[in-house]
Design an enzyme around this catalytic site. Structure first.
Site, PDB file in Angstrom:
ATOM      1  N   CYS A  80     -14.714 -27.663  -7.379  1.00 36.28           N
ATOM      2  CA  CYS A  80     -15.574 -28.042  -8.505  1.00 36.28           C
ATOM      3  C   CYS A  80     -16.577 -26.925  -8.817  1.00 36.28           C
ATOM      4  CB  CYS A  80     -16.233 -29.392  -8.242  1.00 36.28           C
ATOM      5  SG  CYS A  80     -16.949 -30.133  -9.738  1.00 36.28           S
ATOM      6  N   HIS A 183     -11.623 -32.627  -7.445  1.00 31.89           N
ATOM      7  CA  HIS A 183     -12.102 -32.896  -6.085  1.00 31.89           C
ATOM      8  C   HIS A 183     -10.946 -33.410  -5.224  1.00 31.89           C
ATOM      9  CE1 HIS A 183     -16.519 -32.579  -6.616  1.00 31.89           C
ATOM     10  NE2 HIS A 183     -16.243 -32.899  -7.868  1.00 31.89           N
ATOM     11  N   GLU A 185     -11.024 -34.048  -2.121  1.00 38.48           N
ATOM     12  CA  GLU A 185     -11.569 -35.028  -1.167  1.00 38.48           C
ATOM     13  C   GLU A 185     -11.756 -36.408  -1.792  1.00 38.48           C
ATOM     14  OE1 GLU A 185     -15.274 -33.668  -3.246  1.00 38.48           O
ATOM     15  OE2 GLU A 185     -13.324 -32.812  -2.739  1.00 38.48           O
TER      16      GLU A 185
END
Length: 201
Positions: A80, A183, A185
């Site tokens: 990001c 992202h 994650e």
């Protein structure tokens, strides 16, 4: 061992938890010397380009990152805002110099697109190159995005794009330098798969 760089810009805990889920040894790097212990680096981040560069400079990470990435050639993944900082410059809060790992700049989504800014939510990737990060990940897979700015750079560095008003860069690779606007994650199993691919480099 992966160093997660702590420069007061966001989502360290969620990234650390994602690595724990896949059994990857990682640690929080709170000062530049910590980077020497790692064989891979990760630059996460949410927030302002200018503020992030200010924090990196004040904490002494800029020269250390250039040494580890450009001289020592350690693989690095930017997520990001972390990806955006790899570029030469950004315009959030005025013109600001980035790390300069990849030629290009970071600009804001145009207001006249009649779209909600930030771009937030799941979006489909158009994978343009079969780079190591996308091993075992199908084209048109969905990943999770949260951003108001996007990267403009040469096509030779672009490994995937997504669509929001127009096509924009979703991921980059230049040699051992990897970056995603989305992202991983927060992108469930496919995101974990991408992080596993990074570990295996």
């Amino acid at each position: 061992m992966i160093a997660l760089i702590d420069y007061k810009a966001g989502n360290l805990n969620s990234v650390a938890k994602a690595f724990e889920k896949i059994g990857a040894i990682n640690f929080i790097a709170k000062n530049p010397k910590d980077l020497q212990k790692a064989d891979k680096l990760l630059l996460p981040g949410v927030g302002s380009f200018k503020e992030a560069m200010k924090n990196l400079k004040e904490l002494g990470f800029i020269e250390a990152l250039k040494e580890q990435v450009l001289v020592q050639k350690k693989p690095i993944l930017g997520i990001c805002l972390g990806m955006q900082l790899f570029l030469e410059r950004g315009y959030e809060g005025g013109v600001c110099e980035g790390l300069g790992f990849i030629e290009g700049e970071v600009v804001k989504f145009e207001e006249d697109l009649n779209l909600k800014i930030p771009h937030m939510g799941w979006n489909e990737l158009e994978i343009l190159k079969q780079v190591p990060l996308y091993q075992g990940i199908d084209n048109k897979s969905d990943f999770y995005f949260v951003h108001s700015f996007y990267v403009k750079c040469k096509d030779e560095f672009v490994s995937a794009k997504a669509q929001y008003g127009h096509k924009f860069v979703a991921s980059l690779q230049k040699d051992h330098i990897f970056a995603t606007q989305f992202h991983p994650e927060k992108s469930q199993n496919l995101g974990l798969k991408l992080l596993e691919n990074f570990i295996r480099l």
